[in-house]
Motif scaffolding. Structure first.
Motif, short mmCIF file in Angstrom:
data_model
loop_
_atom_site.label_atom_id
_atom_site.label_comp_id
_atom_site.label_asym_id
_atom_site.label_seq_id
_atom_site.Cartn_x
_atom_site.Cartn_y
_atom_site.Cartn_z
N SER A 137 0.81 -1.22 0.00
CA SER A 137 0.00 0.00 0.00
C SER A 137 0.84 1.27 0.00
O SER A 137 0.53 2.21 -0.72
N PRO A 138 1.92 1.35 0.81
CA PRO A 138 2.66 2.62 0.82
C PRO A 138 3.48 2.81 -0.46
O PRO A 138 3.92 1.83 -1.06
N GLN A 139 3.66 4.06 -0.81
CA GLN A 139 4.70 4.39 -1.78
C GLN A 139 5.83 5.03 -0.98
O GLN A 139 6.62 4.33 -0.36
N CYS A 140 5.85 6.37 -0.90
CA CYS A 140 6.95 6.98 -0.15
C CYS A 140 6.85 6.69 1.34
O CYS A 140 7.83 6.75 2.07
N GLY A 141 5.65 6.39 1.82
CA GLY A 141 5.49 5.97 3.20
C GLY A 141 5.25 7.10 4.19
O GLY A 141 4.96 6.84 5.35
N TYR A 142 5.34 8.33 3.73
CA TYR A 142 5.24 9.43 4.69
C TYR A 142 3.82 9.58 5.24
O TYR A 142 3.63 9.94 6.39
N CYS A 143 2.84 9.30 4.41
CA CYS A 143 1.45 9.38 4.89
C CYS A 143 1.01 8.08 5.55
O CYS A 143 -0.08 8.00 6.09
N THR A 144 1.87 7.04 5.45
CA THR A 144 1.43 5.69 5.83
C THR A 144 0.99 5.57 7.30
O THR A 144 -0.08 5.00 7.57
N CYS A 175 -2.79 11.41 0.30
CA CYS A 175 -1.56 10.73 -0.11
C CYS A 175 -1.09 11.40 -1.38
O CYS A 175 -1.71 11.25 -2.44
N ARG A 176 -0.01 12.15 -1.30
CA ARG A 176 0.48 12.86 -2.48
C ARG A 176 1.02 11.89 -3.53
O ARG A 176 1.02 12.19 -4.71
N CYS A 177 1.49 10.71 -3.08
CA CYS A 177 1.95 9.72 -4.05
C CYS A 177 0.75 9.12 -4.79
O CYS A 177 0.92 8.41 -5.78
N SER A 179 -1.48 6.85 -3.64
CA SER A 179 -1.58 5.41 -3.44
C SER A 179 -2.95 4.99 -2.89
O SER A 179 -3.07 3.90 -2.31
N LYS B 18 7.81 1.27 7.07
CA LYS B 18 6.84 2.31 6.71
C LYS B 18 5.50 2.09 7.41
O LYS B 18 4.84 3.06 7.80
N TYR B 25 12.78 9.40 8.44
CA TYR B 25 12.94 10.47 7.46
C TYR B 25 13.85 11.52 8.11
O TYR B 25 14.11 11.47 9.32
N THR B 258 12.43 8.92 1.50
CA THR B 258 12.06 10.29 1.15
C THR B 258 10.55 10.35 1.00
O THR B 258 9.96 9.50 0.32
N LEU B 494 12.45 6.80 -3.07
CA LEU B 494 11.42 7.84 -3.17
C LEU B 494 10.02 7.27 -3.15
O LEU B 494 9.05 8.01 -3.28
N GLY B 495 9.90 5.96 -3.00
CA GLY B 495 8.57 5.37 -2.91
C GLY B 495 8.21 4.50 -4.09
O GLY B 495 7.14 3.90 -4.12
#
Ligand code: FES
Ligand code: FES
Lengths: 194, 808
Positions: A137-144, A175-177, A179, B18, B25, B258, B494-495
């Motif tokens: 599910s995650p891409q960059c993971g920051y919103c995960t 989610c900006r990526c 996903s 993640k 990060y 990132t 980067l994802g």
């Protein structure tokens, strides 16, 4: 109707105050580094992930700041710090809540759960976490972490949502990526994993 | 071909981190003695700093020092495009002027409020066409409004009549800065049965990566340790070292993950802000954390170029695109940079193979957020403009919308672009067939423009393209005496998981079980090879080549050792089950642990101490020299490939547009990739659905808004330039891929990240146009208020072709 504060009602409040929250002065005051004297109780105890934690909290300190910078729980992310994105979502008494937009002082009688508190004591991932891994599910993971917490809140309230219901329940998390599709796949798999 | 790893799903090693929040990060790190930096940024869109008085701030308790443009550019600021680290001539609101370090952010913020900066206000401009008019304000230093390659800043002006005529919808008559053409344009239009001409705009809008570009730096034993955010790993460090002024061997860039990178985090010169904590830390001799806010991220995070353009396209009676004439003014924002316009023309040439094409372009600055690479720069802006034109041609010529795309589609052996570069391979008709069949495009035609109360159905078909591969980079793999394969991978995280999926090419060569492979990435002192930056959809193509090459070097060395020790010729040997063994007699051979042990005993070329490829980049040489003698090593320098490795996409979608509200729901969407062999299906799916969301944003929501009176940005957050949410995107996006190997890549792969957006934007815009009986807004985004105004017959409250406001 759930008597608890709903996400929707909460977001409305945040958006209305968005303009004020964007000024840098407020941002940094909220970051817990403002140390004015006065009568406000500083050392408080809050329940985080099932443990009572004593923490020195400034008057305008947000829960996200306390978690990240006082308690070292950096799994809770800050994407906007102004109630727009959901990256900071934690559970407060089971309700998905933007940790950047509530004050820690208001949390004294609440049960706070962060992404760090989901794994079982033997290290097994929570079904939502496991499902998100399996569905990539995650891409960059920051919103995960925020997406995980939103999904956990949903499944506690509705263990068997439709994809459409899940889409609405998760809609406070950007989610900006992009996903979303993969996160929804994850939520639906988590339903199966139970 | 039967692969062990390629084309199979796997769990990239960073995924558990993640979902648990454990992966770090840049801003998640802290260091003993760390202090905090805050920025003083420009409050006005164009100014010159006359004086900085920081005496009061510097006298405050808890303040450690400041950093100004004079510190970082002692010989004067470079006269080039792109963001500076700090500047004395800000050309956009929010540009960093100085940084201050203090014991905490509150103290830093208070100290900054006590710094007196005297600015000389300079005229500013928000719309390139206003700058183009004689007498219009100019965005750049020295009262200039454009940048000419190899010449520097310059001024470009049109007469008032020329600008007015363009705004009125006519072909621009001024000389362009840049032009290229193919074929006989006049003959192409003469042969046309259907000619369509229009002006158009596409909006600029911010990257809005979810993680703000915070960074933390400290120095230890003469080495700089920089925790930052980037799409790339070694490519970033390689470029950042000279910006900071540190030798390449003395920078350690640390970046486990990132939080989103869509072009503007690929290269050091697009994130010069990371030099601020590095320089400040050097100056005050303490670790420095620089947290970046969402507003700051908007300003220094980069944005897409907006277009103000004119296009004329001709089609022959049989549907062949016979001529395309394109003139674009690109909005280069406050700092210049970006070649989107020419790429837009290139994209039309690739996707529709016109008999003749002319591109003309001029880039003009505006005092708005800085512009640069952003997911499909140029190719994606033109996608929503051109798709409805193809539909109009199809309808006029009585050809189906699918057929007109197939007639014009590029195929294997075709060439495209100003240099007429051949494709490495191309299977676009196959992608069109696959998408339309999976979507049941033909079956749904009966629903086109069907009404249900106030709602109407629209169908759209779109295509996307981006060049998707580079070469000439390096690869390193090592093996210790435990027999595990270490894949030294300089690809950023980067994802896209390309750092992991490209590593699978090395595992594939050595038939190594994935659980016995370790990927070394995360920090550049893991002895990593140089890679191309992770932009331009190139990583899969570029770095499967290097990984495959490095593992092949190791395989050849294994064969050499085994044949020399155990007899026979190297060609008599092969690998399986983590052994190198004779093909005829599998019992004769070494385990991987044994052959690694033998390599260590032999040393020399087997351990990276001799016979290295001559062309290795400086960065790779440093890494290899530090590893030399410590492990069995495979090293590779990748030669250049031939041709253009393309990434293609096709999307079909169905929408239901409400004629009363101007809003629409995407009922269904299928998007198909044509990008060679698929290395990692789940990763591919993520790129397709992620690109789809970006395409939906381009077509319907994202834009730059500026206050025209003061030049203040109004779209610094996620709401004003609206990033699509769960509710703006389909409940489920169908995906698929053609999966035919590309001959220029050892595992047949090419990239896809950027075209995944263009096809969706094209299809969605075509569907909106379809639902509105063919009304062509010729703009992106098309917002609900625009639809309502159109349906009500109301004039829009904006200058035609305007940029950085509600229309463009
Ligand atoms: S960080 Fe709290 S909503 Fe964005
Ligand atoms: S995975 Fe990158 S923002 Fe959601």
């Amino acid at each position: 109707m759930n008597p608890k504060v709903t996400r929707r009602r909460f977001i409305k409040g945040v958006v209305a105050s968005g303009a004020a929250a964007t000024t840098t002065g407020v941002w940094y005051a909220a970051n817990g580094q403002n140390r004015p004297g006065g009568a406000v109780e500083r050392l408080i105890r809050i329940n985080v992930n099932g443990q009572m934690r004593s923490v020195d909290v400034a008057p305008q300190e947000t829960l996200a700041s306390t978690l990240r910078y006082k308690l070292g729980l950096t799994g809770t992310k800050l994407g906007c710090n102004r109630g727009e994105c959901g990256a900071c979502t934690v559970l407060v008494d089971d309700v998905a809540t933007y940790a950047c937009s509530v004050l820690t002082h208001s949390m004294k009688n609440s049960r706070i759960e962060t992404v760090e508190g989901l794994e079982s004591p033997n290290g097994d991932l929570h079904p939502v976490q496991q499902a998100f891994v399996e569905e990539l599910s995650p891409q960059c993971g920051y919103c995960t972490p925020g997406q995980v917490m939103a999904a956990v809140a949903l499944l506690r309230e509705n263990p068997n949502p439709t994809r459409e219901e899940a889409r609405h329940a998760m809609s406070g998390n950007i989610c900006r990526c992009g996903s979303y599709d993969s996160y929804l796949d994850g939520v639906m798999r988590a339903v199966q994993l139970g | 071909m039967a692969y062990m790893h390629i084309g199979k799903n796997f769990v990239p090693p960073d995924v558990p981190g993640k979902v648990t929040g454990r992966i770090k990060y840049a801003e998640d790190y802290a260091r003993e003695g760390m202090v905090y930096s805050r920025l003083l940024t420009s409050p006005i869109p164009h100014a010159r700093v006359l004086e900085i008085d920081a005496s009061e701030a510097l006298a405050m308790d808890g303040v450690f020092g400041i950093l100004t443009a004079d510190d970082v550019y002692p010989d004067g600021e470079p006269q080039s495009t792109g963001l500076k680290i700090l500047t004395n001539e800000p050309t956009l609101v929010g540009e960093p002027i100085l940084a201050l370090a203090a014991i905490d952010e509150k103290t830093a913020e208070t100290a900054i409020s006590r710094i007196n900066v005297t600015f000389e206000r300079l005229p500013f401009v928000l719309d390139p066409l206003e700058s183009l008019v004689e007498g219009g304000a100019n965005a750049y230093p020295g009262d200039q409004n454009t940048f000419v390659f190899r010449q520097g800043f310059a001024t470009e002006k049109w007469t008032e009549d020329q600008v007015a005529s363009f705004r009125a919808g006519n072909e621009p008559t001024a000389e362009p800065q840049q032009t290229w053409s193919l074929g006989d344009l006049e003959a192409g239009f003469s042969a046309s049965e259907f000619v369509y001409e229009t002006t158009f705009t596409t909006a600029g809008y911010p990257h809005h990566s979810m993680e703000p570009r915070s960074a933390m730096a400290y120095w230890e034993d003469g080495k700089l340790y920089l925790h930052g955010t980037s799409q790339s790993l070694t490519a970033l460090a390689d470029g950042m070292a000279p910006i900071i002024g540190v030798p390449k061997e003395d920078i350690v860039f640390i970046n486990a993950a990132t939080g989103g990178g869509f072009g503007q985090r690929a290269r050091a010169n697009s994130i010069p802000s990371m030099a601020i904590p590095a320089k400040l830390s050097q100056k005050i001799n303490r670790p420095v954390m620089m947290r970046i806010t969402r507003e700051e991220e908007f300003t220094i995070g980069g944005a897409r170029q907006g277009f103000q353009g004119w296009i004329k396209v001709g089609f022959k009676p049989d549907g062949i695109m016979s001529a395309c004439d394109l003139y674009i003014i690109s909005d280069n924002g406050g700092k210049g940079g970006g070649g989107d316009a020419s790429s837009a023309a290139d994209c039309i040439d690739v996707l529709y193979q016109p008999d003749a094409l002319r591109f003309r372009g001029t880039s003009i600055g505006s005092n708005t957020a800085h512009r640069g690479a952003q997911r499909g720069p140029g190719q994606n802006q033109i996608a929503p403009i051109i798709a409805p034109i193809l539909d109009k041609a199809a309808d006029a010529l009585g050809i189906s919308r699918l057929e007109i795309r197939k007639i014009n589609a590029p195929r294997n052996g075709d060439v495209a672009g100003p240099r007429q570069t051949p494709f490495t391979s191309a299977y676009v008709p196959e992608s069109l067939d696959m998408a339309t069949q999976q979507f049941d495009w033909e079956g749904r035609q009966a629903r086109r423009r069907q009404r249900n109360g106030s709602k109407v159905i629209g169908l759209g078909l779109g295509q996307g393209y981006h060049n998707a591969g580079r070469s000439g980079m390096d690869g390193i793999v090592t093996m210790g005496t435990d027999g595990r394969l270490k894949i030294h991978n300089g690809v950023g995280n980067l994802g896209t998981y390309s750092y992991a999926s490209t590593s699978r090419a090395a595992a594939e060569v050595l038939k190594m079980p994935w659980e016995n492979c370790d990927i070394l990435n995360v920090r550049t002192d893991n002895h990593l090879p140089i890679t191309s930056p992770q932009d331009g959809s190139n990583s899969i193509f570029t770095n499967t080549r290097t990984m495959f090459g490095a593992a092949t070097d190791m395989l050849n060395k294994m064969k050499e050792i085994a044949s020399s020790d155990l007899g026979g010729d190297p060609s008599d040997y092969d690998v399986s089950n983590e052994r190198i063994h004779q093909i005829a007699d599998e019992s004769t051979g070494y385990t991987y642990a044994e052959v690694a042990q033998r390599a260590m005993e032999l040393g020399g070329k087997f351990t990276g101490e001799a016979d290295l490829p001559e062309e290795l980049a400086e960065w790779t040489r440093i890494s290899v020299s530090r590893l030399a003698g410590s492990a069995f090593m495979g090293v590779y320098h990748d030669p250049r490939h031939e041709g253009n490795p393309p990434g293609f996409t096709v999307t079909c979608c169905e929408i239901e547009l409400d004629l009363e509200t101007g809003k629409y729901e995407i009922l269904d969407m299928v998007t198909i990739a044509e990008s060679g062999t698929i290395v990692h299906p789940q990763g591919m799916e993520n790129q397709l659905v992620g690109g789809a969301v970006w395409g939906i944003g381009l077509s319907g929501y994202e834009r730059h808004l500026y206050d025209p009176q003061n030049g203040l940005p109004a779209s610094t957050g996620y709401w004003q330039s609206k990033v699509p949410t769960y509710l703006d995107t389909p409940v489920k996006i169908g995906t698929g891929w053609v999966d035919l190997p590309d001959p220029e890549n050892p595992v047949g792969a090419r990239g896809i990240g950027e075209p995944s957006m263009g096809a969706v934007s094209a299809a969605l815009t075509a569907a909106i146009t379809d639902a509105l009986d063919g009304h062509h807004f010729a703009t992106a985004p098309i917002t609900a208020d625009m639809i309502i105004n159109h349906l009500a017959g109301t004039e829009e409250n904006a200058a035609p072709l305007a940029q950085n406001n509600f229309r463009g």
